[in-house]
Design a protein around this motif. Sequence first.
Motif, short mmCIF file in Angstrom:
data_model
loop_
_atom_site.label_atom_id
_atom_site.label_comp_id
_atom_site.label_asym_id
_atom_site.label_seq_id
_atom_site.Cartn_x
_atom_site.Cartn_y
_atom_site.Cartn_z
N GLU A 505 0.82 -1.21 0.00
CA GLU A 505 0.00 0.00 0.00
C GLU A 505 0.86 1.26 0.00
OE1 GLU A 505 -2.60 -0.26 3.28
OE2 GLU A 505 -3.79 -1.93 2.46
N LEU A 506 1.95 1.23 0.77
CA LEU A 506 2.85 2.39 0.79
C LEU A 506 3.50 2.62 -0.56
CD1 LEU A 506 4.58 1.98 4.29
CD2 LEU A 506 2.83 3.64 3.64
N ASP A 507 3.91 1.53 -1.22
CA ASP A 507 4.51 1.67 -2.55
C ASP A 507 3.50 2.26 -3.54
OD1 ASP A 507 6.82 0.65 -1.54
OD2 ASP A 507 6.45 -1.40 -2.24
N LYS A 508 2.23 1.81 -3.44
CA LYS A 508 1.19 2.32 -4.33
C LYS A 508 0.93 3.80 -4.09
CE LYS A 508 -3.58 1.42 -5.76
NZ LYS A 508 -4.78 0.58 -5.54
N LEU A 509 0.88 4.19 -2.82
CA LEU A 509 0.68 5.60 -2.51
C LEU A 509 1.84 6.46 -2.98
CD1 LEU A 509 -0.82 5.34 1.10
CD2 LEU A 509 -2.04 5.94 -1.01
N GLN A 510 3.06 5.93 -2.85
CA GLN A 510 4.23 6.68 -3.30
C GLN A 510 4.20 6.88 -4.81
OE1 GLN A 510 6.42 8.05 -1.31
NE2 GLN A 510 7.65 8.92 -2.97
#
Length: 528
Positions: A505-510
């Motif tokens: 999820e963090l990679d997607k948000l980034q």
Amino acid sequence: MSIQQPQSRIPTAVEPPGPNHNRLGSSGTSPTTTTTTMADDSGHVGSDDLDAEQHHLNGGAEKPRLPRLSIENLPELEQVPTLMSPRVNTMNPFRPVRRSVEIDDYFTGPRDTQKHSKWPIFMQMHGSILPKMILPLFGVGAWTTMLTVINFKVTNLGIHNILLTVLGFVVGLSLSFRSSTAYERYSEGRKYWSSLLLACQTLGRVYWVHAKEREGELGKKDVLAKLTALNLLVAFAVSLKHRLRFEPYTCYDDISHLVAHLDTFAKRATEEEPDKTLKALQGPGFFKSVGEYIGVSFAASNPRKMIKKASRPLGNLPLEILSYLATYTDELIADGKLPVPMQQTLAYNNMSILNDVLVGTDRVLSTPLPIAYAIAIAQITWVYILLLPFQLLPTLNWITIPATIAAAYIILGLLFIGREIENPFGRDVNDLPLESYCAQIAADMDIIASRKKMTTNADWIENIENKPLWPLSNSGWHVWMNRGEESIRQAVSQKLESNFETRKELDKLQAERSVLERVRSKVTACNV
């Protein structure tokens, strides 16, 4: 049997030495004057002593005489104002020295790795080899100018540039060999000091944490013995630094108080040879320092001169300290204070590492590049540089002068760098910061000894701030203790999956944030 503590006068304040001063052991001769204020039999400081000390500090001609301390007459412990009072005005020998004008630090080494320079790396002079190349470059410039003038005013001196290709390959190969062998010694020296740091940390933990302490007065004796052993680990590192720099005496600030209680050859030589000790404390003169800085070979002195001029055996101080540590370890095991066999093995193995560091660093120091290689590489390099103008004259004409100087700067720079880092234990700017390593070991020993050995782990395990399953759960230890074992194990199994999904999820948000920033920048550019 009761021990009666006698009463007498002891120093209650000692003027700290300056950052560049050193103190002799007990020889009675010192390069600096140390003033001492004495307490009377009731523990009070006499006004006469204070007046004499103040008169001396104010620049008076008379120097106060230092009363001799008597080991038979020591004060009652209660009469001392505080146990730490002798340490109040005593400077830490491992602290970094801060000066208002740091011009001396800029031209001397080793380099302080904690300082940060905002200059571009190609414009920095601190650590550059350029000062040692000033005179050689002037010589190359004069030689090239003379040949150029003769070529245009007298006779043609130009030759075919085929030698550029033939000799250039040989010179490049020689300089590559010189640099690689020098950096190998530099890297190996750093590895040995890393091993020393690891061994000191491990032995400090064995002595302070694993070794048992007795109860009552015997317990205080054990604590003081442990602190003494930790100090010996620091003394080993500091004495190794001085040994690698051919400083055989114990008169230096960072070692004198650490080994004053040990019977060593270096201590005896320091006490019985005060004149040679004073010479060891004196630095080189101004002109000699400048000559060494700019690379004048005639200004460089023999680093082993103090050892060669000694009239008494100087011994091997790190090895003698290691013998004291071995004796202390044997006593711990014999008295049952270190009962676990694995801890005993750990202690002896790390003492063996200390000995390996001592022998290994001595090998790096005493086994430089064979002199035949060093001479041949230097001669090949200089022959190439001196022949270079003859090959450049037919093509470059008067530009031969700056071109030859630029080429000499590149070639001699590689040669001089290999020569400077060949001995990584010296005082050049690019040498290893041994003072920082010793300070780190001293700080680590203080950190280990700063907390009392814990007899139980409940204080930190059963703490309310302990969150065993963070970041899956913010619940503390007490919350999970009220749940079943199955719930705890199930939460542990879910922790990995939860962390994996969170990272996705963090990679997607980034990625989405990056797209939005690019779109925003394009919109801003269009509006402008």
